[in-house]
Design a protein around this motif. Structure first.
Motif, PDB file in Angstrom:
ATOM      1  N   PHE A 173       0.792  -1.229   0.000  1.00 24.41           N
ATOM      2  CA  PHE A 173       0.000   0.000   0.000  1.00 24.41           C
ATOM      3  C   PHE A 173       0.830   1.289   0.000  1.00 24.41           C
ATOM      4  N   ASN A 174       2.122   1.201   0.317  1.00 21.92           N
ATOM      5  CA  ASN A 174       2.969   2.400   0.400  1.00 21.92           C
ATOM      6  C   ASN A 174       2.359   3.508   1.261  1.00 21.92           C
ATOM      7  N   PRO A 175       1.866   3.191   2.462  1.00 30.84           N
ATOM      8  CA  PRO A 175       1.257   4.252   3.285  1.00 30.84           C
ATOM      9  C   PRO A 175       2.308   5.217   3.818  1.00 30.84           C
ATOM     10  N   ILE A 176       1.879   6.438   4.134  1.00 33.49           N
ATOM     11  CA  ILE A 176       2.697   7.352   4.916  1.00 33.49           C
ATOM     12  C   ILE A 176       2.612   6.915   6.371  1.00 33.49           C
ATOM     13  N   LEU A 177       3.713   6.962   7.091  1.00 39.20           N
ATOM     14  CA  LEU A 177       3.715   6.650   8.517  1.00 39.20           C
ATOM     15  C   LEU A 177       4.189   7.865   9.297  1.00 39.20           C
ATOM     16  N   SER A 178       3.692   8.016  10.507  1.00 39.52           N
ATOM     17  CA  SER A 178       4.320   8.919  11.466  1.00 39.52           C
ATOM     18  C   SER A 178       4.746   8.072  12.652  1.00 39.52           C
ATOM     19  N   VAL A 179       5.941   8.366  13.152  1.00 37.89           N
ATOM     20  CA  VAL A 179       6.563   7.520  14.167  1.00 37.89           C
ATOM     21  C   VAL A 179       7.195   8.390  15.238  1.00 37.89           C
ATOM     22  N   GLU A 180       6.935   8.055  16.508  1.00 37.99           N
ATOM     23  CA  GLU A 180       7.689   8.667  17.600  1.00 37.99           C
ATOM     24  C   GLU A 180       8.950   7.840  17.824  1.00 37.99           C
ATOM     25  N   TYR A 181      10.095   8.513  17.979  1.00 34.23           N
ATOM     26  CA  TYR A 181      11.347   7.787  18.161  1.00 34.23           C
ATOM     27  C   TYR A 181      12.286   8.630  19.008  1.00 34.23           C
ATOM     28  N   GLY A 182      12.528   8.172  20.240  1.00 38.73           N
ATOM     29  CA  GLY A 182      13.391   8.915  21.144  1.00 38.73           C
ATOM     30  C   GLY A 182      14.188   8.002  22.052  1.00 38.73           C
ATOM     31  N   LEU A 183      15.304   8.513  22.522  1.00 32.81           N
ATOM     32  CA  LEU A 183      16.250   7.745  23.337  1.00 32.81           C
ATOM     33  C   LEU A 183      15.607   7.087  24.549  1.00 32.81           C
ATOM     34  N   SER A 184      14.685   7.793  25.201  1.00 35.75           N
ATOM     35  CA  SER A 184      14.107   7.290  26.447  1.00 35.75           C
ATOM     36  C   SER A 184      13.239   6.053  26.238  1.00 35.75           C
ATOM     37  N   THR A 206      11.795   7.079   2.937  1.00 29.12           N
ATOM     38  CA  THR A 206      12.598   8.211   3.387  1.00 29.12           C
ATOM     39  C   THR A 206      11.980   8.808   4.637  1.00 29.12           C
ATOM     40  N   LEU A 207      12.799   9.099   5.631  1.00 35.11           N
ATOM     41  CA  LEU A 207      12.326   9.773   6.840  1.00 35.11           C
ATOM     42  C   LEU A 207      12.312  11.285   6.627  1.00 35.11           C
ATOM     43  N   CYS A 208      11.280  11.932   7.158  1.00 36.55           N
ATOM     44  CA  CYS A 208      11.123  13.383   7.052  1.00 36.55           C
ATOM     45  C   CYS A 208      10.778  13.955   8.424  1.00 36.55           C
ATOM     46  N   ASN A 236       9.724   6.175  -1.136  1.00 37.82           N
ATOM     47  CA  ASN A 236      10.550   7.025  -2.001  1.00 37.82           C
ATOM     48  C   ASN A 236       9.796   7.495  -3.238  1.00 37.82           C
ATOM     49  N   GLU A 237       9.001   6.617  -3.829  1.00 42.18           N
ATOM     50  CA  GLU A 237       8.292   6.981  -5.054  1.00 42.18           C
ATOM     51  C   GLU A 237       7.217   8.039  -4.824  1.00 42.18           C
ATOM     52  N   ASN A 238       6.765   8.182  -3.583  1.00 40.05           N
ATOM     53  CA  ASN A 238       5.706   9.148  -3.261  1.00 40.05           C
ATOM     54  C   ASN A 238       6.232  10.419  -2.602  1.00 40.05           C
ATOM     55  N   LEU A 239       7.543  10.507  -2.398  1.00 44.56           N
ATOM     56  CA  LEU A 239       8.107  11.635  -1.651  1.00 44.56           C
ATOM     57  C   LEU A 239       7.833  12.994  -2.303  1.00 44.56           C
ATOM     58  N   PRO A 240       8.027  13.158  -3.626  1.00 46.50           N
ATOM     59  CA  PRO A 240       7.734  14.485  -4.216  1.00 46.50           C
ATOM     60  C   PRO A 240       6.285  14.913  -4.024  1.00 46.50           C
ATOM     61  N   THR A 241       5.343  13.984  -4.196  1.00 42.39           N
ATOM     62  CA  THR A 241       3.924  14.309  -4.007  1.00 42.39           C
ATOM     63  C   THR A 241       3.652  14.693  -2.563  1.00 42.39           C
ATOM     64  N   LYS A 293      15.289  20.000  -6.262  1.00 44.83           N
ATOM     65  CA  LYS A 293      16.090  18.789  -6.376  1.00 44.83           C
ATOM     66  C   LYS A 293      15.218  17.587  -6.644  1.00 44.83           C
ATOM     67  N   SER A 294      14.051  17.519  -5.993  1.00 46.99           N
ATOM     68  CA  SER A 294      13.169  16.357  -6.174  1.00 46.99           C
ATOM     69  C   SER A 294      12.598  16.320  -7.583  1.00 46.99           C
ATOM     70  N   LYS A 295      12.397  17.503  -8.208  1.00 49.46           N
ATOM     71  CA  LYS A 295      11.885  17.522  -9.571  1.00 49.46           C
ATOM     72  C   LYS A 295      12.939  17.081 -10.567  1.00 49.46           C
ATOM     73  N   LYS A 296      14.213  17.417 -10.291  1.00 55.44           N
ATOM     74  CA  LYS A 296      15.285  17.043 -11.204  1.00 55.44           C
ATOM     75  C   LYS A 296      15.628  15.575 -11.108  1.00 55.44           C
ATOM     76  N   SER A 297      15.479  15.014  -9.902  1.00 57.70           N
ATOM     77  CA  SER A 297      15.891  13.616  -9.691  1.00 57.70           C
ATOM     78  C   SER A 297      14.772  12.823  -9.060  1.00 57.70           C
ATOM     79  N   PRO A 298      13.714  12.516  -9.839  1.00 53.60           N
ATOM     80  CA  PRO A 298      12.594  11.757  -9.275  1.00 53.60           C
ATOM     81  C   PRO A 298      13.024  10.366  -8.888  1.00 53.60           C
ATOM     82  N   PRO A 299      12.408   9.781  -7.867  1.00 54.30           N
ATOM     83  CA  PRO A 299      12.741   8.420  -7.455  1.00 54.30           C
ATOM     84  C   PRO A 299      12.494   7.451  -8.591  1.00 54.30           C
ATOM     85  N   THR A 300      13.342   6.437  -8.678  1.00 58.60           N
ATOM     86  CA  THR A 300      13.184   5.416  -9.714  1.00 58.60           C
ATOM     87  C   THR A 300      12.408   4.245  -9.193  1.00 58.60           C
TER      88      THR A 300
END
Length: 300
Positions: A173-184, A206-208, A236-241, A293-300
């Motif tokens: 499905f290539n879903p977007i995820l949000s993730v909490e990530y911390g040392l504690s 890709t993490l954002c 990666n394929e959905n990052l520009p969108t 940059k994302s427009k010049k080098s779209p994910p393959t």
């Protein structure tokens, strides 16, 4: 310097504490940019439904699946959303294997409960009880959905194992995820500051940051465990969108996410729209550069 680092340095310079901001509101402002009434959402770590209520009543998403292993919170969620036929509430702790697991409930700070005992933000709010809950891989569940657009993961350190148990869903499905990530929290599971980045990289994700700005390995190493602890992961394929949908909207609303009195987490959100001109200048300069940059080098 890389954008995420520039922004976080300015955060640190102008803010006394990360607790000046309601990061749950920042997260909400983000997913409102890419979700709509046709979306299907998995809310992993639903707690009392702070975000589920937005998915159901605010955005009016088509299908919502909520996972909450805490017995009292699960009962509350089931009752709260009983009338919503497009909502299902599951009692499972999600992980990379199926079975049963010990689960550590912190009665004074239930939102910090999890499979492992983590480092708690306030040691004074520590009243622990261990119980047994069912544990499932997300890939093995019958979710009765045709698509999955977004997975919100808030599992107090259990995020890596949840993602490992959802690789088929991510590939399909290539879903977007949000993730909490911390040392504690992630250290309780034996993971390191690079584990999340390396796992998503292996899955062609890709993490954002919460504003939609992407990390490479060096940028991640500069930023993780600093000012904030919430991230998006995007195929990666959905990052520009994704980045075009996010635009500058989340950043433009940042000041409305400041608490009136930092440290008090149950107060009304400030509605002052004044922005930090320096922070905005840094953000916009690198945001537009990133889009070019994302427009010049779209994910393959």
């Amino acid at each position: 310097m890389p954008l995420p680092l520039d922004v976080i340095i300015e955060f640190e310079r102008t803010s006394a504490s990360p607790l000046e901001y309601d990061w749950e509101m920042v997260l909400e402002n983000g997913y409102r940019q890419f979700l709509d009434s046709g979306s299907t959402v998995l809310d992993v770590g639903g707690h009392v439904g702070r975000h589920a209520a937005i998915f159901i009543y605010g955005i009016q998403c088509d299908q919502i699946r909520i996972f909450e292993p805490l017995p009292e919170q699960n009962k509350f969620l089931s009752s709260r959303f009983l009338a919503s036929e497009n909502v299902k509430v599951f009692p499972f702790a999600l992980a990379s294997i199926n079975g049963e697991t010990e689960f550590v409930i912190n009665h004074k700070s239930p939102e910090e409960s999890g499979i492992k005992e983590r480092i708690y933000n306030d040691p004074a709010l520590k009243e622990l009880e261990k119980t047994i809950v069912p544990m499932r891989r997300l890939d093995d569940l019958n979710l009765d959905v045709q698509r999955i657009d977004y997975i919100k993961v808030d599992a107090e350190g259990g995020e890596i194992d949840i993602i490992k148990g959802a690789k088929h869903i991510l590939k399909k499905f290539n879903p977007i995820l949000s993730v909490e990530y911390g040392l504690s929290s992630y250290t309780a599971y034996g993971y390191s500051r690079t584990t999340l980045f390396e796992l998503f990289e292996s899955l062609d994700y890709t993490l954002c940051d919460l504003f939609g700005n992407s990390f490479d390995a060096e940028q991640w190493d500069n930023v993780v465990d600093r000012f904030y602890w919430d991230y998006y992961a995007v195929a990666n394929e959905n990052l520009p969108t994704f980045q075009r949908k996010m635009g500058t909207k989340v950043f433009d609303e940042l000041e409305s996410c400041r608490f009136l009195n930092p440290g008090e987490l149950d107060i009304v959100i400030a509605k002052d729209k004044a922005h930090s001109s320096k922070l905005r200048e840094i953000f916009l300069r690198f945001f537009h550069s990133s889009l070019k940059k994302s427009k010049k080098s779209p994910p393959t």
